[in-house]
Design an enzyme around this catalytic site. Structure first.
Site, PDB file in Angstrom:
ATOM      1  N   LYS A 159     -22.217  38.707  86.199  1.00  0.00           N
ATOM      2  CA  LYS A 159     -21.684  37.917  85.130  1.00  0.00           C
ATOM      3  C   LYS A 159     -20.401  37.810  84.614  1.00  0.00           C
ATOM      4  O   LYS A 159     -19.783  36.978  84.435  1.00  0.00           O
ATOM      5  CB  LYS A 159     -22.681  38.293  83.873  1.00  0.00           C
ATOM      6  CG  LYS A 159     -24.249  38.109  84.094  1.00  0.00           C
ATOM      7  CD  LYS A 159     -25.014  38.310  83.013  1.00  0.00           C
ATOM      8  CE  LYS A 159     -24.787  39.502  82.248  1.00  0.00           C
ATOM      9  NZ  LYS A 159     -25.390  40.861  83.206  1.00  0.00           N
ATOM     10  N   ARG A 183     -30.101  38.415  74.610  1.00  0.00           N
ATOM     11  CA  ARG A 183     -30.633  39.472  75.554  1.00  0.00           C
ATOM     12  C   ARG A 183     -32.035  39.354  75.297  1.00  0.00           C
ATOM     13  O   ARG A 183     -32.651  40.090  76.129  1.00  0.00           O
ATOM     14  CB  ARG A 183     -30.028  40.973  75.276  1.00  0.00           C
ATOM     15  CG  ARG A 183     -29.500  41.370  76.611  1.00  0.00           C
ATOM     16  CD  ARG A 183     -28.994  42.677  75.841  1.00  0.00           C
ATOM     17  NE  ARG A 183     -28.325  43.446  77.011  1.00  0.00           N
ATOM     18  CZ  ARG A 183     -27.132  43.515  77.613  1.00  0.00           C
ATOM     19  NH1 ARG A 183     -26.340  42.529  77.139  1.00  0.00           N
ATOM     20  NH2 ARG A 183     -26.707  44.150  78.525  1.00  0.00           N
ATOM     21  N   ARG A 217     -18.960  49.394  92.007  1.00  0.00           N
ATOM     22  CA  ARG A 217     -18.020  49.002  90.595  1.00  0.00           C
ATOM     23  C   ARG A 217     -17.404  50.658  90.002  1.00  0.00           C
ATOM     24  O   ARG A 217     -16.340  50.534  89.834  1.00  0.00           O
ATOM     25  CB  ARG A 217     -18.666  48.462  89.603  1.00  0.00           C
ATOM     26  CG  ARG A 217     -18.048  47.936  88.329  1.00  0.00           C
ATOM     27  CD  ARG A 217     -18.880  47.156  87.578  1.00  0.00           C
ATOM     28  NE  ARG A 217     -19.702  47.612  86.529  1.00  0.00           N
ATOM     29  CZ  ARG A 217     -20.646  46.855  85.971  1.00  0.00           C
ATOM     30  NH1 ARG A 217     -20.724  45.725  86.141  1.00  0.00           N
ATOM     31  NH2 ARG A 217     -21.741  47.493  85.445  1.00  0.00           N
ATOM     32  N   ARG A 248     -17.679  53.347  82.532  1.00  0.00           N
ATOM     33  CA  ARG A 248     -18.570  52.978  81.509  1.00  0.00           C
ATOM     34  C   ARG A 248     -19.529  54.298  81.637  1.00  0.00           C
ATOM     35  O   ARG A 248     -20.113  54.611  82.793  1.00  0.00           O
ATOM     36  CB  ARG A 248     -19.331  51.874  81.636  1.00  0.00           C
ATOM     37  CG  ARG A 248     -18.691  50.730  81.047  1.00  0.00           C
ATOM     38  CD  ARG A 248     -19.331  49.308  81.695  1.00  0.00           C
ATOM     39  NE  ARG A 248     -20.664  49.283  81.026  1.00  0.00           N
ATOM     40  CZ  ARG A 248     -21.660  48.272  81.266  1.00  0.00           C
ATOM     41  NH1 ARG A 248     -20.941  47.187  81.454  1.00  0.00           N
ATOM     42  NH2 ARG A 248     -22.709  48.308  80.871  1.00  0.00           N
ATOM     43  N   ARG A 296     -31.703  50.015  82.109  1.00  0.00           N
ATOM     44  CA  ARG A 296     -31.145  48.892  81.703  1.00  0.00           C
ATOM     45  C   ARG A 296     -31.820  47.868  82.535  1.00  0.00           C
ATOM     46  O   ARG A 296     -31.955  46.664  81.904  1.00  0.00           O
ATOM     47  CB  ARG A 296     -29.472  48.800  81.784  1.00  0.00           C
ATOM     48  CG  ARG A 296     -28.765  49.422  80.939  1.00  0.00           C
ATOM     49  CD  ARG A 296     -27.344  50.101  81.215  1.00  0.00           C
ATOM     50  NE  ARG A 296     -26.702  48.865  81.899  1.00  0.00           N
ATOM     51  CZ  ARG A 296     -25.520  49.124  82.850  1.00  0.00           C
ATOM     52  NH1 ARG A 296     -25.293  50.434  83.003  1.00  0.00           N
ATOM     53  NH2 ARG A 296     -24.714  48.371  83.215  1.00  0.00           N
TER      54      ARG A 296
HETATM   55  P1  ADP Z   1     -25.045  45.178  81.232  1.00  0.00           P
HETATM   56  O1  ADP Z   1     -24.085  45.414  82.704  1.00  0.00           O
HETATM   57  O2  ADP Z   1     -26.098  46.137  81.259  1.00  0.00           O
HETATM   58  O3  ADP Z   1     -25.212  43.782  81.216  1.00  0.00           O
HETATM   59  P2  ADP Z   1     -23.195  44.889  78.626  1.00  0.00           P
HETATM   60  O4  ADP Z   1     -21.915  45.244  79.047  1.00  0.00           O
HETATM   61  O5  ADP Z   1     -23.661  43.407  78.779  1.00  0.00           O
HETATM   62  O6  ADP Z   1     -23.952  45.785  80.328  1.00  0.00           O
HETATM   63  O7  ADP Z   1     -23.746  45.858  77.722  1.00  0.00           O
HETATM   64  C1  ADP Z   1     -23.681  47.095  77.643  1.00  0.00           C
HETATM   65  C2  ADP Z   1     -24.661  47.669  76.328  1.00  0.00           C
HETATM   66  O8  ADP Z   1     -24.246  47.211  75.254  1.00  0.00           O
HETATM   67  C3  ADP Z   1     -26.243  47.478  76.717  1.00  0.00           C
HETATM   68  O9  ADP Z   1     -26.721  48.368  77.507  1.00  0.00           O
HETATM   69  C4  ADP Z   1     -26.724  47.442  75.149  1.00  0.00           C
HETATM   70  O10 ADP Z   1     -26.680  48.703  74.542  1.00  0.00           O
HETATM   71  C5  ADP Z   1     -25.352  46.861  74.367  1.00  0.00           C
HETATM   72  N1  ADP Z   1     -25.640  45.203  74.237  1.00  0.00           N
HETATM   73  C6  ADP Z   1     -24.926  44.539  74.778  1.00  0.00           C
HETATM   74  N2  ADP Z   1     -25.256  43.176  74.334  1.00  0.00           N
HETATM   75  C7  ADP Z   1     -26.360  43.406  73.770  1.00  0.00           C
HETATM   76  C8  ADP Z   1     -27.290  42.493  72.962  1.00  0.00           C
HETATM   77  N3  ADP Z   1     -27.229  41.069  72.994  1.00  0.00           N
HETATM   78  N4  ADP Z   1     -28.270  42.979  72.079  1.00  0.00           N
HETATM   79  C9  ADP Z   1     -28.318  44.335  72.037  1.00  0.00           C
HETATM   80  N5  ADP Z   1     -27.618  45.301  72.669  1.00  0.00           N
HETATM   81  C10 ADP Z   1     -26.478  44.696  73.469  1.00  0.00           C
END
Ligand code: ADP
Length: 292
Positions: A13, A88, A127, A139, A150
């Site tokens: 993404k 999400r 990554r 991260r 996740r």
């Molecule tokens: P991923 O690669 O898991 O999609 P992101 O960078 O999008 O990683 O998100 C990292 C973390 O940030 C998630 O695991 C969650 O804890 C938090 N997070 C991000 N977006 C949301 C959301 N829309 N609702 C709740 N938590 C979120």
């Protein structure tokens, strides 16, 4: 152009969002990035989110909805945006619908990057290795254990959005197992096909354009993909039994999913309570803002 990118961690993404930003001059709104920035800056939101994120859990809806609502009000949003990591969950999607309605913003499409789950761990490991090699900070949730959490959270909470947006005729599914270049080309092609770029100028919704222009044919579900059949997901998955309009001339790459059979009673009642919760969250945010 206003898009949502949907896909599990490691689906690509972020990579595709950056390319869309460059091509269309729109803004990427990544809730993950915003939250990581808040954690780094030790803001009150960051302090609340820090441990939740480290363990792979979801930050409360109220927080992410408020962040997105604020960001959508910024003037640089005028040319459009790509939401990455939000919504999400179904309640977040309902809250977003409410926000967009209030702000008179129309969503063009939701692009699902569909990937083989067995490839994800390796992608995330690569990554991490690349980031280390570049001397970048890795991260803390990019470990096999947290990634498993996740992924589980994606399956149970985020995957139902595929059904949610396909019912609303917004979903475009792209095979995320192709090379980065191929995925980019495919996304650009389907956006052109639905006229998302020109939609504003023509003052018509791509949904309408798509209904006219795209023949309804068999769905392009790769056997390699991991999305579950409707029977496994309680009717919320992306089953082959459903009609899908194919945007692509090539088989197995991109589908546009039209309205489907009505969800079961259980799903309908979940939706109602989820809607209630989401509306409450939006109201709360609006109230807080009015106070401030
Ligand atoms: P991923 O690669 O898991 O999609 P992101 O960078 O999008 O990683 O998100 C990292 C973390 O940030 C998630 O695991 C969650 O804890 C938090 N997070 C991000 N977006 C949301 C959301 N829309 N609702 C709740 N938590 C979120």
């Amino acid at each position: 152009m206003r898009l949502i990118l949907l896909g599990p961690p490691g689906a690509g993404k972020g990579t595709q969002a950056q390319r869309l930003v460059q091509r269309y001059g729109i803004i990427q709104l990544s809730t993950g990035e915003m939250l990581r920035a808040a954690v780094a800056a030790q803001t009150p939101v960051g302090l609340k989110a820090k441990d939740i994120m480290a363990s792979g859990g979801l930050v409360p809806d109220e927080i992410v909805i408020a962040i997105i609502s604020d960001r959508l009000d910024q003037p640089d949003m005028a040319r459009g945006f790509i939401l990455d990591g939000f919504p999400r969950t179904v309640p977040q999607a309902i809250a977003l619908d409410d926000l967009l309605k209030k702000k008179h913003i129309r969503l063009d499409a939701v692009i699902e990057l569909r990937v083989n789950e067995s490839a994800l761990l390796q992608r995330v490991e690569s990554r991490v290795a690349e980031m280390r090699a570049r001397g970048e900070e890795v991260r803390i949730d990019d470990t096999p254990e947290v990634l498993a959490k996740r992924l589980a959270s994606y399956r149970s909470l985020t995957e139902p959005l595929i059904h949610y947006y396909s019912e609303r005729r917004k979903l475009l599914t792209v095979d995320g197992m192709m090379t980065i270049e191929h995925v980019t080309r495919e996304i650009n092609r389907i956006l052109a096909a639905i006229g998302a770029g020109e939609a504003k100028a023509a003052n018509k919704t791509p949904g309408k354009a798509l209904r006219k222009a795209v023949p309804v044919r068999r769905p392009a579900r790769g056997s390699k993909t991991t999305a579950k059949s409707p029977s496994k997901t309680g009717g919320k998955g992306t089953g082959t039994s459903r009609k899908a309009a194919k945007v692509s001339g090539k088989a197995g790459k991109t589908t546009f999913r039209g309205p489907k059979r009505s969800p079961g009673k259980a799903a309908a009642s979940t939706k109602v309570s989820a809607a209630g919760r989401a509306r409450k969250a939006v109201k709360k945010v609006t109230k807080k803002r009015a106070k401030a």
